[in-house]
Motif scaffolding. Sequence first.
Motif, mmCIF file in Angstrom:
data_model
loop_
_atom_site.group_PDB
_atom_site.id
_atom_site.type_symbol
_atom_site.label_atom_id
_atom_site.label_comp_id
_atom_site.label_asym_id
_atom_site.label_seq_id
_atom_site.Cartn_x
_atom_site.Cartn_y
_atom_site.Cartn_z
ATOM 1 N N SER A 187 77.178 22.986 97.485
ATOM 2 C CA SER A 187 76.913 21.771 98.239
ATOM 3 C C SER A 187 75.635 21.137 97.729
ATOM 4 O O SER A 187 74.561 21.747 97.787
ATOM 5 N N GLY A 188 75.742 19.925 97.206
ATOM 6 C CA GLY A 188 74.556 19.247 96.699
ATOM 7 C C GLY A 188 73.542 18.973 97.785
ATOM 8 O O GLY A 188 72.351 18.757 97.502
ATOM 9 N N CYS A 189 73.976 18.989 99.039
ATOM 10 C CA CYS A 189 73.084 18.708 100.154
ATOM 11 C C CYS A 189 72.138 19.864 100.462
ATOM 12 O O CYS A 189 71.012 19.653 100.900
ATOM 13 N N PHE A 190 72.600 21.100 100.201
ATOM 14 C CA PHE A 190 71.804 22.246 100.633
ATOM 15 C C PHE A 190 72.304 23.514 99.952
ATOM 16 O O PHE A 190 73.320 24.073 100.333
ATOM 17 N N TYR A 191 71.582 23.947 98.939
ATOM 18 C CA TYR A 191 71.914 25.232 98.322
ATOM 19 C C TYR A 191 70.652 25.849 97.741
ATOM 20 O O TYR A 191 69.677 25.159 97.425
ATOM 21 N N ALA A 192 70.677 27.182 97.613
ATOM 22 C CA ALA A 192 69.547 27.923 97.067
ATOM 23 C C ALA A 192 70.019 28.701 95.847
ATOM 24 O O ALA A 192 71.165 29.145 95.782
ATOM 25 N N ILE A 193 69.112 28.886 94.881
ATOM 26 C CA ILE A 193 69.460 29.529 93.628
ATOM 27 C C ILE A 193 68.249 30.296 93.101
ATOM 28 O O ILE A 193 67.109 29.899 93.346
ATOM 29 N N ARG A 194 68.493 31.389 92.424
ATOM 30 C CA ARG A 194 67.391 32.154 91.841
ATOM 31 C C ARG A 194 66.640 31.280 90.833
ATOM 32 O O ARG A 194 67.243 30.500 90.100
ATOM 33 N N SER A 195 65.326 31.442 90.788
ATOM 34 C CA SER A 195 64.483 30.519 90.028
ATOM 35 C C SER A 195 64.812 30.507 88.536
ATOM 36 O O SER A 195 64.786 29.452 87.907
ATOM 37 N N HIS A 196 65.149 31.659 87.963
ATOM 38 C CA HIS A 196 65.415 31.668 86.519
ATOM 39 C C HIS A 196 66.711 30.939 86.187
ATOM 40 O O HIS A 196 66.870 30.411 85.092
ATOM 41 N N LEU A 197 67.632 30.869 87.159
ATOM 42 C CA LEU A 197 68.857 30.100 86.946
ATOM 43 C C LEU A 197 68.581 28.604 87.104
ATOM 44 O O LEU A 197 69.155 27.772 86.391
ATOM 45 N N GLN A 198 67.711 28.257 88.045
ATOM 46 C CA GLN A 198 67.334 26.852 88.241
ATOM 47 C C GLN A 198 66.654 26.289 87.001
ATOM 48 O O GLN A 198 66.799 25.105 86.677
ATOM 49 N N ARG A 199 65.914 27.121 86.302
ATOM 50 C CA ARG A 199 65.127 26.643 85.160
ATOM 51 C C ARG A 199 65.939 26.522 83.881
ATOM 52 O O ARG A 199 65.402 26.076 82.860
ATOM 53 N N ILE A 200 67.197 26.912 83.912
ATOM 54 C CA ILE A 200 68.032 26.707 82.730
ATOM 55 C C ILE A 200 68.223 25.204 82.550
ATOM 56 O O ILE A 200 68.739 24.531 83.440
ATOM 57 N N PRO A 201 67.790 24.624 81.430
ATOM 58 C CA PRO A 201 67.887 23.162 81.266
ATOM 59 C C PRO A 201 69.336 22.710 81.179
ATOM 60 O O PRO A 201 70.180 23.363 80.557
ATOM 61 N N LEU A 202 69.610 21.595 81.821
ATOM 62 C CA LEU A 202 70.954 21.012 81.817
ATOM 63 C C LEU A 202 70.856 19.542 81.435
ATOM 64 O O LEU A 202 69.846 18.890 81.711
ATOM 65 N N PRO A 203 71.892 18.982 80.808
ATOM 66 C CA PRO A 203 71.874 17.544 80.477
ATOM 67 C C PRO A 203 71.686 16.699 81.732
ATOM 68 O O PRO A 203 72.175 17.054 82.815
ATOM 69 N N GLU A 204 70.984 15.601 81.586
ATOM 70 C CA GLU A 204 70.629 14.780 82.743
ATOM 71 C C GLU A 204 71.828 14.102 83.397
ATOM 72 O O GLU A 204 71.762 13.738 84.569
ATOM 73 N N HIS A 205 72.928 13.925 82.663
ATOM 74 C CA HIS A 205 74.041 13.144 83.191
ATOM 75 C C HIS A 205 75.043 13.969 83.990
ATOM 76 O O HIS A 205 75.971 13.410 84.568
ATOM 77 N N ILE A 206 74.878 15.300 84.025
ATOM 78 C CA ILE A 206 75.885 16.103 84.702
ATOM 79 C C ILE A 206 75.483 16.374 86.146
ATOM 80 O O ILE A 206 74.351 16.104 86.568
ATOM 81 N N SER A 207 76.409 16.931 86.911
ATOM 82 C CA SER A 207 76.187 17.237 88.320
ATOM 83 C C SER A 207 75.591 18.634 88.438
ATOM 84 O O SER A 207 76.269 19.626 88.200
ATOM 85 N N ARG A 208 74.323 18.732 88.829
ATOM 86 C CA ARG A 208 73.657 20.026 88.847
ATOM 87 C C ARG A 208 74.228 20.952 89.911
ATOM 88 O O ARG A 208 74.332 22.171 89.691
ATOM 89 N N ASP A 209 74.614 20.446 91.096
ATOM 90 C CA ASP A 209 75.130 21.339 92.128
ATOM 91 C C ASP A 209 76.451 21.978 91.698
ATOM 92 O O ASP A 209 76.712 23.141 92.009
ATOM 93 N N PHE A 210 77.289 21.229 90.967
ATOM 94 C CA PHE A 210 78.516 21.788 90.418
ATOM 95 C C PHE A 210 78.173 22.743 89.275
ATOM 96 O O PHE A 210 78.640 23.892 89.217
ATOM 97 N N ALA A 211 77.306 22.293 88.380
ATOM 98 C CA ALA A 211 76.927 23.114 87.230
ATOM 99 C C ALA A 211 76.215 24.387 87.662
ATOM 100 O O ALA A 211 76.356 25.436 87.016
#
Length: 391
Positions: free
Chosen positions: A201-225
């Motif tokens: 859910s893009g509205c509210f989700y939590a993730i381990r910090s090392h997974l959050q820091r994996i760089p992703l392209p700016e145009h994609i949906s981060r909550d899905f990715a």
Amino acid sequence: MNTFALVLVALPLLLGVYAYAGYPALLWLLQRTRRERPVAEPEEWPRISITVPAYNEEAQIRGTIESLLRLDYPADRRQILIVSDASTDRTDDIVREYADRGVELLRMPERRGKGAAENAAAQRLTGEIIVNTDASIRIAPDALKPLIARFTDPRVGLASGRDVSVAHVEEDANRGESGYVGYEMWVRKLETRIDGIVGASGCFYAIRSHLQRIPLPEHISRDFAAAIVTRENGYRAVSVDEAICLVPRTTSLKQEYRRKVRTMTRGMGTLWYKRALLNPFRYGVFAWMLFSHKVCRWLVPWTLPLALVGLVMLAPSYPAAGFGLFLATLGAGAAVAGWAVADRPHPPRLLVLAAFAAAGNLAAIHAGIRALKGQTNALWEPTRREVVVQS
């Protein structure tokens, strides 16, 4: 010729039934063999960082910050970071008012979109767990601890909240959206018991910090990715029923249509970027779930015109086909009528539901065309919703 026409009619029916009923039914059967492990609170709550991307949210950002400060979580274990995507209104000034209460502001020098803002925030986050949320929603005061508690299981890399669609002023505001959100949360609950959800859910989700820091392209949906990256790195992504966030319904069907086109376009781009996760030989059940939940739903609207062609071909010889064509015409008329009255006070519910279903299918086709053209715009205009009032 009749056989070909029957195939044209059967294809969308079978695909639609599988995507929206068959797939959840299979999940339900599979989850009956799985036992849920009890979740215990950690001996010491981990340090978390709450990040909120914002663009021109002066009407809501104060309420957002106040609600975050009220969350039941140790204040000394919590960081709150508001990421302003070069806002041009008073958003930044309002955020600065809370500096003495520990609220931090990161202002982007130029507007580059939500993805860029999230990437830029990564280096400022100090928590072991990163909580992602939006300015337009409100998290229930007791929702954060159940979300974070799921990380006591070392296999869990992401925990997603449970969206609850609420009206603010108009009780009839986009009820179609409300029903769909409830259905989606039910499917995620089933997926959690099998292997893990395929999108957070893009509205509210939590993730381990090392997974959050994996760089992703700016145009994609981060909550899905994020859910896909979590599985890619050997963790599970789960949905947490107790972690409730209140999501105001959009009061305009046209606004909801634009939102769907934007999110599905980004979602299709995300899946293409991480298409390796569709390999069942490597990712097993998760690949099947990803294909069923996302790809099958996106394909359904493209097959509907084929059914109409088949019905036209069969109608001269089979009265049932003629009746089916009549029902299709009636449904289309109801959708058009629903679209015309959806934004008026107290519209007929059946017409609104027909319009919502039609809008969702048209948005999938529109999004597919945009994705094929490579029109994945990184900039985003946040969905302007009614402010949620918490009692």
